[in-house]
Design a protein around this motif. Structure first.
Motif, short mmCIF file in Angstrom:
data_model
loop_
_atom_site.label_atom_id
_atom_site.label_comp_id
_atom_site.label_asym_id
_atom_site.label_seq_id
_atom_site.Cartn_x
_atom_site.Cartn_y
_atom_site.Cartn_z
N ALA A 1 0.85 -1.20 0.00
CA ALA A 1 0.00 0.00 0.00
C ALA A 1 0.88 1.25 0.00
O ALA A 1 0.63 2.21 -0.74
CB ALA A 1 -0.92 -0.01 1.22
N HIS A 2 1.94 1.18 0.79
CA HIS A 2 2.88 2.30 0.87
C HIS A 2 3.56 2.52 -0.48
O HIS A 2 3.70 3.67 -0.93
CB HIS A 2 3.91 2.00 1.97
CG HIS A 2 4.98 3.03 2.08
ND1 HIS A 2 4.76 4.30 2.56
CD2 HIS A 2 6.30 2.98 1.76
CE1 HIS A 2 5.90 4.98 2.54
NE2 HIS A 2 6.84 4.20 2.04
N LEU A 3 3.94 1.42 -1.14
CA LEU A 3 4.61 1.52 -2.44
C LEU A 3 3.66 2.11 -3.49
O LEU A 3 4.08 2.88 -4.35
CB LEU A 3 5.11 0.15 -2.90
CG LEU A 3 6.32 -0.38 -2.16
CD1 LEU A 3 6.59 -1.82 -2.54
CD2 LEU A 3 7.56 0.46 -2.46
N GLY B 1 3.71 5.58 -4.10
CA GLY B 1 4.76 6.14 -4.96
C GLY B 1 6.02 6.57 -4.22
O GLY B 1 6.74 7.45 -4.68
N CYS B 2 6.34 5.90 -3.09
CA CYS B 2 7.55 6.28 -2.36
C CYS B 2 8.79 5.78 -3.12
O CYS B 2 9.00 4.57 -3.27
CB CYS B 2 7.54 5.69 -0.95
SG CYS B 2 9.08 5.98 -0.09
N GLN B 3 9.58 6.72 -3.62
CA GLN B 3 10.76 6.37 -4.44
C GLN B 3 11.84 5.70 -3.58
O GLN B 3 12.53 4.80 -4.04
CB GLN B 3 11.34 7.64 -5.10
CG GLN B 3 10.43 8.24 -6.16
CD GLN B 3 10.11 7.25 -7.27
OE1 GLN B 3 11.03 6.65 -7.85
NE2 GLN B 3 8.84 7.05 -7.55
N ASP B 4 12.00 6.17 -2.35
CA ASP B 4 13.04 5.62 -1.46
C ASP B 4 12.82 4.12 -1.25
O ASP B 4 13.73 3.32 -1.41
CB ASP B 4 13.00 6.31 -0.09
CG ASP B 4 13.63 7.69 -0.17
OD1 ASP B 4 14.30 7.95 -1.19
OD2 ASP B 4 13.45 8.47 0.78
N CYS B 5 11.58 3.76 -0.92
CA CYS B 5 11.29 2.35 -0.64
C CYS B 5 11.40 1.52 -1.91
O CYS B 5 11.91 0.40 -1.89
CB CYS B 5 9.90 2.19 -0.03
SG CYS B 5 9.86 2.78 1.68
N ALA B 6 10.94 2.08 -3.05
CA ALA B 6 11.03 1.35 -4.32
C ALA B 6 12.48 1.03 -4.63
O ALA B 6 12.82 -0.08 -5.03
CB ALA B 6 10.40 2.18 -5.43
#
Ligand SMILES: [Zn+2]
Length: 255
Positions: free
Chosen positions: A20-22, A25-30
Motif C-alpha cells: 500500500a505504501h509503495l 509512490g515512495c521512491q526511497d522504498c522502491a
C-alpha cells in the motif's frame, strides 16, 4: 523488512502495508526494494569456488568415456559363431567363455552405474552446499538479531558498505557502486580485535562485479563478534595478505 519482502517471507499484513505504501509512490522504498531483490537474486548464485563444476565435468566425462569404452569392447559377436559345428566339449568351453564375458560385462555395467551414481551424488552435494550457503546468507540478512554494521569510507565519493553479523551464522557483507580494484587486486576483510595491541585478523577476499556490486558471505568469521572492535576493508594483491599492506578503505565499528 525489505529483504524479507524480496524473499517473499513477509507476513501477509506487513506485505499488504508495504505494498500500500509503495502504491503511494515512495521512491526511497522502491529503490531499497530493488536493491533487496538484487541481493536476494545474488544469494542463489553464491558458489564458494568455480573449481567444483570443473571437477563435476571431469567426473561426467569419465563416466561417458567408461561407457563408450565398455560399449566398444563388448559388442556381441556370438551370433557369428556357427553353433552346429561344435561338439559338447566346445559347447562347454563356449559356455564358460560366455560366463566370463557375462560376468565381466556385469562388472563393467555395475562400475558404470556406480560412476553415474557418484556423479549425480556429487552434483547433488554441490547444489545442496550452494543452497545451504544461500539459506545461511538469507537468514543472516533477514534475522533482526543480526547486528547491522555500516562501513564508512574516508573518501566521501565512495559509497559505504553494509555488513550484517549473526552471532551464530556469520557475516554477510554487501556493497553497490564500489570502485573495482585495478588488475588482479582484491578487497580483503579484516577483523580488528578488541584486545589491546591485537593485530588485524585476515578474513576473505573479494572483488565487486563490473557494476561495483558484491555479496560476500563469511560463514566462519575468524573471531567472535564479542571480541571484535571493528571491521575493515583494505585493497590487497591477488590471494590476499596475512597483514594489511594498505590503509583501510572502509571501517565500521562493531557495537
Ligand atoms: Zn517509503
Amino acid at each position: 523488512m525489505y529483504e524479507a519482502y524480496a524473499l517473499g517471507v513477509l507476513d501477509p499484513a506487513e506485505r499488504a502495508a508495504l505494498e500500500a505504501h509503495l502504491t503511494g509512490g515512495c521512491q526511497d522504498c522502491a529503490k531499497t526494494i530493488d536493491e533487496a531483490r538484487w541481493l536476494v537474486s545474488q544469494l542463489a548464485y553464491m558458489a564458494p569456488e568455480a573449481a567444483p563444476s570443473d571437477m563435476l565435468k571431469g567426473r561426467l566425462m569419465q563416466t561417458v568415456r567408461a561407457e563408450a569404452h565398455a560399449a566398444k569392447r563388448f559388442t556381441p559377436s556370438r551370433s557369428a559363431i556357427p553353433f552346429w559345428m561344435w561338439a559338447g566339449v566346445a559347447a562347454l568351453f563356449l559356455f564358460s567363455l560366455y560366463s566370463t564375458w557375462n560376468s565381466q560385462r556385469l562388472e563393467r555395467e555395475i562400475q558404470a552405474a556406480n560412476q553415474r551414481a557418484a556423479a549425480i551424488l556429487q552434483e547433488r552435494r554441490e547444489l545442496d552446499a550452494q543452497l545451504q550457503l544461500a539459506k545461511r546468507a538469507a537468514i543472516i540478512v533477514t534475522d533482526p538479531a543480526s547486528l547491522k554494521i555500516a562501513l564508512a569510507s574516508q573518501d566521501p565519493q565512495t559509497p559505504a558498505l553494509e555488513a550484517k553479523w549473526h552471532s551464530q551464522l556469520g557475516i554477510v557483507l554487501t556493497g553497490q557502486s564500489i570502485p573495482v580494484p585495478s588488475g588482479n587486486r582484491v578487497l580483503q576483510l579484516w577483523l580488528i580485535p578488541k584486545a589491546p595491541g591485537g593485530k588485524p585478523i585476515p578474513s576473505l577476499t573479494f572483488r565487486p562485479d563490473a557494476n561495483g556490486k558484491f555479496v560476500l558471505l563469511v560463514a566462519n568469521p575468524p573471531e567472535l563478534m564479542a571480541a571484535t572492535k571493528a571491521l575493515a576493508i583494505t585493497e590487497e594483491p591477488e590471494g590476499g595478505s596475512a597483514q594489511p599492506s594498505t590503509t583501510p578503505r572502509w571501517v565500521g565499528g562493531v557495537s
